[in-house]
Scaffold this active site. Structure first.
Site, short mmCIF file in Angstrom:
data_model
loop_
_atom_site.label_atom_id
_atom_site.label_comp_id
_atom_site.label_asym_id
_atom_site.label_seq_id
_atom_site.Cartn_x
_atom_site.Cartn_y
_atom_site.Cartn_z
N ASN A 1 -7.22 7.83 -0.80
CA ASN A 1 -6.84 7.80 0.61
C ASN A 1 -6.25 9.16 0.96
O ASN A 1 -5.28 9.59 0.34
CB ASN A 1 -5.79 6.72 0.87
CG ASN A 1 -6.31 5.31 0.61
OD1 ASN A 1 -7.52 5.12 0.42
ND2 ASN A 1 -5.43 4.34 0.61
N TYR B 1 -4.79 11.57 4.09
CA TYR B 1 -4.37 11.71 5.49
C TYR B 1 -3.87 13.10 5.84
O TYR B 1 -4.15 13.62 6.90
CB TYR B 1 -3.26 10.68 5.82
CG TYR B 1 -3.81 9.28 5.94
CD1 TYR B 1 -4.30 8.82 7.15
CD2 TYR B 1 -3.88 8.44 4.84
CE1 TYR B 1 -4.84 7.54 7.27
CE2 TYR B 1 -4.41 7.16 4.95
CZ TYR B 1 -4.90 6.73 6.16
OH TYR B 1 -5.43 5.47 6.27
N GLU C 1 -2.66 2.08 -3.23
CA GLU C 1 -1.53 3.02 -3.13
C GLU C 1 -0.26 2.54 -3.84
O GLU C 1 0.76 2.27 -3.19
CB GLU C 1 -1.21 3.31 -1.66
CG GLU C 1 -2.38 3.92 -0.91
CD GLU C 1 -1.99 4.39 0.50
OE1 GLU C 1 -0.95 3.96 1.00
OE2 GLU C 1 -2.74 5.19 1.08
N ARG D 1 -14.42 -2.23 3.53
CA ARG D 1 -13.33 -2.39 2.56
C ARG D 1 -12.22 -3.22 3.20
O ARG D 1 -11.69 -2.87 4.25
CB ARG D 1 -12.78 -1.02 2.17
CG ARG D 1 -11.54 -1.13 1.33
CD ARG D 1 -10.91 0.22 0.99
NE ARG D 1 -9.73 -0.04 0.20
CZ ARG D 1 -8.52 0.44 0.47
NH1 ARG D 1 -8.30 1.23 1.50
NH2 ARG D 1 -7.49 0.12 -0.29
N GLU E 1 -9.78 5.60 2.46
CA GLU E 1 -9.12 5.66 3.77
C GLU E 1 -9.05 7.11 4.19
O GLU E 1 -8.73 7.99 3.38
CB GLU E 1 -7.68 5.14 3.73
CG GLU E 1 -7.53 3.65 3.62
CD GLU E 1 -6.06 3.21 3.63
OE1 GLU E 1 -5.21 3.88 4.27
OE2 GLU E 1 -5.79 2.20 2.97
N HIS F 1 -3.00 -5.23 -1.35
CA HIS F 1 -2.65 -4.24 -0.33
C HIS F 1 -1.30 -4.67 0.27
O HIS F 1 -1.19 -4.94 1.46
CB HIS F 1 -3.75 -4.14 0.73
CG HIS F 1 -3.74 -2.86 1.52
ND1 HIS F 1 -4.84 -2.06 1.66
CD2 HIS F 1 -2.77 -2.26 2.24
CE1 HIS F 1 -4.56 -1.01 2.42
NE2 HIS F 1 -3.29 -1.12 2.79
O1 LGS Z 1 -2.29 1.59 7.60
C1 LGS Z 1 -2.06 2.32 6.46
C2 LGS Z 1 -2.56 3.73 6.59
C3 LGS Z 1 -2.14 4.55 7.76
O2 LGS Z 1 -1.69 5.80 7.19
C4 LGS Z 1 -2.71 1.70 5.22
O3 LGS Z 1 -2.41 0.34 5.11
C5 LGS Z 1 -2.20 2.41 4.00
O4 LGS Z 1 -3.03 2.06 2.91
C6 LGS Z 1 -2.09 3.93 4.11
O5 LGS Z 1 -0.88 4.31 3.53
N1 LGS Z 1 -2.07 4.48 5.46
C7 LGS Z 1 -1.58 5.67 5.85
N2 LGS Z 1 -1.08 6.56 5.08
C8 LGS Z 1 -0.69 7.86 5.45
C9 LGS Z 1 0.40 8.36 4.61
C10 LGS Z 1 0.80 9.74 5.04
C11 LGS Z 1 2.19 9.99 4.62
C12 LGS Z 1 2.63 11.27 5.18
C13 LGS Z 1 4.11 11.37 5.18
C14 LGS Z 1 4.49 12.69 5.74
C15 LGS Z 1 5.84 12.70 6.33
#
Ligand code: LGS
Length: 448
Positions: A292, A294, A167, A78, A352, A122
């Protein structure tokens, strides 16, 4: 109690990246600047002043990177297309050299038996479009659709999986609400408008695909399940607000035809009555949804926190990754089962899932031991298999990320790759997690 790990025989195993995070050479071969290039140039926006000017140098090293994917036995990859490589001004004249880059990448993948999965957006909006208001300008639905059409026409014969947006919540929240991501605005009215225009653009591109395309199209959303910190009504309400804002804001209009009512409460005047016709556009039928995942969030009411009046509650017993996110594999199972319950049986892909932990900048003796990432990967596989056992229709899993890369405003300080990148030499080294992932792919999970 863990269950036996089982995956369907045709389960699609792959890895994910995005253009600005890995490619480098942002202006090569006639490309125009994007909002991320601009954002990086402003002092204070990026940790350590990092930029995507070189990143993983993938623009020049894509063949080596595809060879690494093949070595790991990956079945899918991807990646995203940089809009301003294809249309340097965001609209108008097409830059053939930009199209050629992605054409060569797609051919290289297919030659190695790896299925390309393309994300159209993106986060790297052409700067020229931002000059016209970017996601705040309602015309962006047409600009995006024209761009999407060019790619569908060029590649639909070779690409069988398309995603419109990555996202939309992060685009809106980081880009227009809190200003932590490009274009760095902080405005409630703008956040509402950008959000709605993202969805209109999505729907319009899907509609165009139905005229041109012959394969699959969907959207990729980030889901962070919300759990109440207590059973007090105020915490339960806060949890519902957080869920409406982050999770349901994008899926409800697609699958249920309207936004969650909590958004009006939260945005107030900034959230208008949107035209009814927009929901018809937004609600185009999708072939899949990409998720996605996490982490989760435990939520309590906090009246002083703008604008949601919610606060996350740290879990004292939990493990946190380098980015400060709780390791919570059960959340992956819950995300998938809740999706099915609320929205039905649309095929899902994990687009993801991954974790940032400290890895040394230089690989030693050709090895990078990443026991914490290995542990997370194993647990997430168990969680995914538990969801499958409960009948959720998951068709594939893309690990984030193939390579250590530019973690947006956190720069190169956070490493998510299963392949280590030494950013001084561009040397790639497989981490222990990459060897584990290769075994998972080869055995379809049976090695776990
Ligand atoms: O690199 C990004 C990854 C890493 O963690 C990627 O480009 C994005 O599409 C994606 O958002 N990504 C990502 N998201 C984790 C978001 C967790 C937010 C938690 C916040 C808590 C305080």
């Amino acid at each position: 109690m863990s269950q036996t790990i089982q995956f369907p025989p045709d389960f699609l195993w792959g890895s994910a990246t995005s253009a600005y995070q890995i490619e480098g050479s942002p202006l090569a071969d006639g490309a125009g600047p994007s909002i991320w290039q601009r954002f990086c140039a402003v002092p204070g926006n990026m940790r350590d002043g990092d930029t995507g000017d070189i990143a993983c140098d993938h623009y020049k090293r894509y063949k080596d990177d595809v060879a690494l994917m093949a070595k790991l036995g990956l079945k899918a990859y991807r990646f995203s297309v940089s809009w301003s490589r294809i249309l340097p001004q965001g609209r108008g004249a097409v830059n053939q050299a930009g199209l050629d880059f992605y054409g060569k990448l797609i051919d290289e993948l297919l030659a190695h038996g790896i299925e390309p999965m393309v994300t159209l957006y993106h986060w790297d909006l052409p700067a020229a479009l931002d000059d016209r208001g970017g996601w705040l300008n309602p015309d962006i639905a047409d600009w995006f659709t024209d761009y999407a059409r060019i790619l569908f026409q060029a590649f639909d014969g070779r690409v069988k999986s398309w995603a419109t947006l990555n996202e939309p919540w992060v685009v809106t929240d980081g880009g227009y609400m809190h200003g932590t991501l490009a274009p760095g605005h902080r405005n409630l009215h703008e956040a509402a408008l950008a959000s709605h225009n993202l969805m209109r653009a999505h729907g319009s591109a899907v509609k165009a695909y139905r005229e041109i395309g012959r394969h699959q199209i969907g959207i990729v959303v980030n889901i962070e399940p919300k759990y109440p910190a207590s059973q007090f009504q105020e915490d339960l309400d806060a949890t519902r607000r957080a869920d409406a804002y982050m999770n349901r804001q994008y899926l409800d209009p697609i699958f249920l035809g309207s936004y969650p009512p909590e958004l009006k409460q939260m945005f107030g005047d900034a959230w208008p009555e949107w035209p009814a016709a927009d929901f018809e556009l937004i609600g185009q039928k999708l072939d899949f949804v990409g998720i996605n995942y996490y982490t989760r969030s435990v939520v309590r009411n906090e009246p002083s926190n703008w604008p949601l009046k919610v606060a996350p509650v740290r879990q004292p017993q939990a493990t946190y990754t380098e980015t400060g996110w709780e390791v919570f594999p059960q959340g992956l199972t819950d995300t998938l089962t809740s999706f099915k319950q609320r929205y039905g049986d649309t095929p899902l892909y994990i687009m993801e899932n991954g974790s940032a932990f400290y890895d040394p900048p230089n690989a030693e003796n050709g090895r990078v031991h990443d026991p914490l990432r290995v542990d997370c990967l194993r647990k997430n596989m168990q969680a995914l298999s538990n969801a499958l056992a409960q009948g959720v229709n998951v068709r594939g899993y893309m690990v984030w990320s193939l390579l250590d890369n530019l973690e947006w405003s956190l720069g190169f300080s956070k490493r998510f790759g299963i392949i280590h990148v030494n950013f001084a030499t561009q040397q790639r080294t497989l981490k222990d997690s990459a060897y584990l992932y290769a075994d998972i792919v080869a055995s379809n999970g049976a090695c776990l």
